[in-house]
Design a protein around this motif. Sequence first.
Motif, PDB file in Angstrom:
ATOM      1  N   THR A 274      16.623  22.841 -12.851  1.00 52.77           N
ATOM      2  CA  THR A 274      17.285  23.324 -11.631  1.00 52.77           C
ATOM      3  C   THR A 274      16.301  24.178 -10.859  1.00 52.77           C
ATOM      4  O   THR A 274      15.348  24.726 -11.423  1.00 52.77           O
ATOM      5  N   SER A 275      16.582  24.312  -9.574  1.00 53.30           N
ATOM      6  CA  SER A 275      15.565  24.854  -8.670  1.00 53.30           C
ATOM      7  C   SER A 275      15.220  26.311  -8.955  1.00 53.30           C
ATOM      8  O   SER A 275      14.199  26.800  -8.512  1.00 53.30           O
ATOM      9  N   GLY A 276      16.072  27.015  -9.661  1.00 52.26           N
ATOM     10  CA  GLY A 276      15.720  28.381 -10.004  1.00 52.26           C
ATOM     11  C   GLY A 276      16.159  29.406  -8.978  1.00 52.26           C
ATOM     12  O   GLY A 276      15.556  30.467  -8.865  1.00 52.26           O
ATOM     13  N   THR A 277      17.233  29.092  -8.221  1.00 52.37           N
ATOM     14  CA  THR A 277      17.763  30.064  -7.271  1.00 52.37           C
ATOM     15  C   THR A 277      18.243  31.297  -8.031  1.00 52.37           C
ATOM     16  O   THR A 277      18.169  32.404  -7.550  1.00 52.37           O
ATOM     17  N   THR A 278      18.757  31.106  -9.227  1.00 48.58           N
ATOM     18  CA  THR A 278      19.395  32.213  -9.926  1.00 48.58           C
ATOM     19  C   THR A 278      18.712  32.682 -11.210  1.00 48.58           C
ATOM     20  O   THR A 278      19.172  33.619 -11.814  1.00 48.58           O
ATOM     21  N   ASP A 422      30.750  16.325   3.859  1.00 43.94           N
ATOM     22  CA  ASP A 422      30.157  17.504   3.234  1.00 43.94           C
ATOM     23  C   ASP A 422      30.330  17.335   1.739  1.00 43.94           C
ATOM     24  O   ASP A 422      31.437  17.415   1.218  1.00 43.94           O
ATOM     25  N   THR A 423      29.223  17.074   1.041  1.00 45.07           N
ATOM     26  CA  THR A 423      29.304  16.668  -0.364  1.00 45.07           C
ATOM     27  C   THR A 423      28.926  17.821  -1.281  1.00 45.07           C
ATOM     28  O   THR A 423      27.808  18.317  -1.235  1.00 45.07           O
ATOM     29  N   GLN A 426      25.985  19.340  -7.938  1.00 51.29           N
ATOM     30  CA  GLN A 426      24.882  20.139  -8.482  1.00 51.29           C
ATOM     31  C   GLN A 426      23.954  19.251  -9.301  1.00 51.29           C
ATOM     32  O   GLN A 426      24.357  18.158  -9.715  1.00 51.29           O
ATOM     33  N   THR A 427      22.780  19.785  -9.622  1.00 43.15           N
ATOM     34  CA  THR A 427      21.892  19.099 -10.558  1.00 43.15           C
ATOM     35  C   THR A 427      22.691  18.736 -11.816  1.00 43.15           C
ATOM     36  O   THR A 427      22.575  17.640 -12.358  1.00 43.15           O
ATOM     37  N   ASP A 511      30.346  28.535  -8.745  1.00 41.79           N
ATOM     38  CA  ASP A 511      30.628  28.638  -7.316  1.00 41.79           C
ATOM     39  C   ASP A 511      32.057  29.131  -7.069  1.00 41.79           C
ATOM     40  O   ASP A 511      32.975  28.820  -7.828  1.00 41.79           O
ATOM     41  N   ARG A 526      27.875  30.953  -4.183  1.00 40.64           N
ATOM     42  CA  ARG A 526      27.801  31.327  -5.591  1.00 40.64           C
ATOM     43  C   ARG A 526      28.637  32.559  -5.868  1.00 40.64           C
ATOM     44  O   ARG A 526      28.643  33.502  -5.089  1.00 40.64           O
ATOM     45  N   LYS A 620      17.252  26.610   0.082  1.00 40.95           N
ATOM     46  CA  LYS A 620      18.466  27.430   0.043  1.00 40.95           C
ATOM     47  C   LYS A 620      18.135  28.900   0.237  1.00 40.95           C
ATOM     48  O   LYS A 620      17.118  29.382  -0.274  1.00 40.95           O
TER      49      LYS A 620
HETATM   50  P1  ATP Z   1      19.807  27.118  -9.799  1.00 39.78           P
HETATM   51  O1  ATP Z   1      20.984  26.538 -10.501  1.00 39.78           O
HETATM   52  O2  ATP Z   1      18.548  27.011 -10.568  1.00 39.78           O
HETATM   53  O3  ATP Z   1      20.061  28.492  -9.301  1.00 39.78           O
HETATM   54  P2  ATP Z   1      20.589  25.542  -7.500  1.00 39.78           P
HETATM   55  O4  ATP Z   1      21.988  25.857  -7.920  1.00 39.78           O
HETATM   56  O5  ATP Z   1      20.198  25.885  -6.103  1.00 39.78           O
HETATM   57  O6  ATP Z   1      19.546  26.224  -8.491  1.00 39.78           O
HETATM   58  P3  ATP Z   1      21.174  22.717  -7.253  1.00 39.78           P
HETATM   59  O7  ATP Z   1      21.740  22.100  -8.470  1.00 39.78           O
HETATM   60  O8  ATP Z   1      20.274  21.892  -6.426  1.00 39.78           O
HETATM   61  O9  ATP Z   1      20.329  23.987  -7.700  1.00 39.78           O
HETATM   62  O10 ATP Z   1      22.307  23.183  -6.285  1.00 39.78           O
HETATM   63  C1  ATP Z   1      23.672  23.183  -6.590  1.00 39.78           C
HETATM   64  C2  ATP Z   1      24.357  24.319  -5.861  1.00 39.78           C
HETATM   65  O11 ATP Z   1      24.191  24.177  -4.446  1.00 39.78           O
HETATM   66  C3  ATP Z   1      25.845  24.350  -6.056  1.00 39.78           C
HETATM   67  O12 ATP Z   1      26.193  25.019  -7.254  1.00 39.78           O
HETATM   68  C4  ATP Z   1      26.311  25.090  -4.810  1.00 39.78           C
HETATM   69  O13 ATP Z   1      26.154  26.485  -4.959  1.00 39.78           O
HETATM   70  C5  ATP Z   1      25.368  24.589  -3.748  1.00 39.78           C
HETATM   71  N1  ATP Z   1      25.919  23.427  -3.015  1.00 39.78           N
HETATM   72  C6  ATP Z   1      25.502  22.154  -3.066  1.00 39.78           C
HETATM   73  N2  ATP Z   1      26.189  21.377  -2.215  1.00 39.78           N
HETATM   74  C7  ATP Z   1      27.094  22.169  -1.608  1.00 39.78           C
HETATM   75  C8  ATP Z   1      28.104  21.962  -0.612  1.00 39.78           C
HETATM   76  N3  ATP Z   1      28.314  20.781  -0.061  1.00 39.78           N
HETATM   77  N4  ATP Z   1      28.847  23.024  -0.265  1.00 39.78           N
HETATM   78  C9  ATP Z   1      28.641  24.232  -0.802  1.00 39.78           C
HETATM   79  N5  ATP Z   1      27.702  24.498  -1.714  1.00 39.78           N
HETATM   80  C10 ATP Z   1      26.919  23.487  -2.118  1.00 39.78           C
END
Ligand code: ATP
Length: 658
Positions: A274-278, A422-423, A426-427, A511, A526, A620
């Motif tokens: 996962t991208s490492g936002t958190t 609007d989809t 998550q990974t 979320d 989140r 993000k």
């Molecule tokens: P990490 O988990 O490492 O912090 P990340 O959550 O950004 O990274 P992804 O799996 O790419 O990695 O992103 C999924 C997250 O992106 C979801 O949990 C949500 O928070 C957000 N997200 C994705 N699509 C939507 C959408 N259509 N509406 C709202 N939020 C979205």
Amino acid sequence: MAADTPGRDPVETQETLSNLLQETRKFAPPAELAESANVTAAAYEEAAADRLAFWERAAERLTWDRRWDTTLEWNPPFAKWFVGGKLNVAYNCVDRHVEAGNGDKVAYYWEGEPEGDSRTLTYADLKREVSKAANALQELGVAKGDRVAIYMPMIPELPIALLACARIGAIHSVVFGGFSASALSGRILDADAKVVITADGGFRRGAPSALKPTVDEALKECPDVTSVLVVRRTGQEIDFNDRDVWWHDLVDRQSEEHEPVPHDAEDPLYILYTSGTTGRPKGILHTTGGYLTQTAWTHHAVFDLKPETDIYWCTADIGWVTGHSYIVYGPLANGATSVIYEGTPDTPHKGRFWEVVQKYKVTILYTAPTAIRTFMKWGDDIPAKFDMSSLRVLGSVGEPINPEAYVWYREHIGGSRCPVVDTWWQTETGAIMISPLPGVTAGKPGAAMRPLPGITADVVDDQAQSVPNGGGGFLVVRDPWPAMLRTIWGDDQRYIDTYWSRFDGMYFPGDGSKRDEDGDLWLLGRVDDVMLVSGHNISTTEVESALVSHPKVAEAAVVGATDPVTGQAIVAFTILRGSAEESADIAAELRNHVAKTLGPIAKPRQILVVPELPKTRSGKIMRRLLRDVAENRSLGDVTTLTDDSVMNLIATKLPSAK
Ligand code: ATP
Ligand code: MG
């Protein structure tokens, strides 16, 4: 909350999330689309009547070497789908279309960043190239179950490399080409990859940008990598050592024949961090049968993909899950014709995306809110110069889409005739989970609307009770779904702790969400980002959307900063639209606008006008760093930022805002 995202969980102290944003606009599906839609409202009923039978029918869209014995084996929280079934993912994505007489059909129109640099690959071309690459990997000693790290620009060899791994049952682990040497070595070591596939470099923002030196640097830490397969893309001078081999030397001399052997439905397909936002990246593990079933079905349903006539373009990088599921696996399983673009939207000019849409007559476009808000900032006149009348469905993914950005996208890109889907996913979920269906749903700007047929998502309070319509809380998924992650690579306990421990027997994605009076779902960002102001849980998304609804604002990020009076106070960072002037009273104007839109409780204590926002490499907003700024702390880990000079720019803005 996720076990490894320490510290804050303000929602825990409250039953629900406040529901502030009122949005009444609604857009019915175009009549023509509704009449000929791939999926109708009946799908919801069929799936509700028998969820497993619904997913079995979706799985039957694939070609299986052996039919499964059991549809789902569920030992919570470990799922196995289509147990006993055997298939080859690459065969499903490539060979079967050639065998069906569609070898001449275009699989990918590839558009390089340098203008005039383009390639077309038919399904027959893809079959030949994937077969050669599969033979090459075998010559390098790669066998079923081995891990292959892939660190590449957006060139045709990238999907070819993924499919070659899938064909032989090797597990790919793609690392986005913008990551640093230490991020790359960490991921190579965690997956214990044997081979790395890379390129000398790729083109970004008008110049060649090197990749191979980063691999060389990373591999100092990775003694177990035996070979590095290098595509020549830019022609840059690079170091070459013993384990390196050029793609054109090794792959080009291979046989064009390669027999695809069947793999088990639960054999691993890939790991994606996962991208490492958190926090510390998690190696998300996906397997074959269920993953391909759901990516293919959702791509068919959510985009209403008609493989004979549509030209589909997903602008994500294949380094992210969106690219894996909706550039490679879903579209190819459906026999789609897709566009792949190598570069950035502003090279050589800010209309490049729209030029690509015009050139290939793209009918379905799938992009991210961050891109849409950037286009809004650049101005309406740019897309207006191009003929985009071919478009018929627009998609969004990655973050909540602010209602104003949705409406702008619909009007200025979709000519007010295309539904916007609007989809949410998550990974970890592997495929789309919550989304409108373009021929069925009357879409509301900013809402992901309903769980797809076969998906049992819900919103619960902190006692795990479903919230009523009009309420807000935690998004959860009640039942396993085919494309779900199977575990975190090498760490089952972290999988259990992160996703299945917050609520008993339910998947918790992390979320927040609300369910409006009609029962439709809105994603609120989140849970870690939720602000607690005077006892109210307020979502960052709603305040950001209120700010973006002001005509002078292109983009906004808000955070809760400790406040002696209210517990937390809202601090907003805003980027103005291209045409808007920064004036002395803009802060007051925007604070009042938020108070008027959402109510006085949501009025920001501070508004800062900034030139940029900190974003992850997947685009993000990284609120964690803004919270550090707002609370005058030294910054936390900035390594996943696209550009860390942004934080300096923001810091210089601080004193003037007080
Ligand atoms: P990490 O988990 O490492 O912090 P990340 O959550 O950004 O990274 P992804 O799996 O790419 O990695 O992103 C999924 C997250 O992106 C979801 O949990 C949500 O928070 C957000 N997200 C994705 N699509 C939507 C959408 N259509 N509406 C709202 N939020 C979205
Ligand atoms: Mg995440």
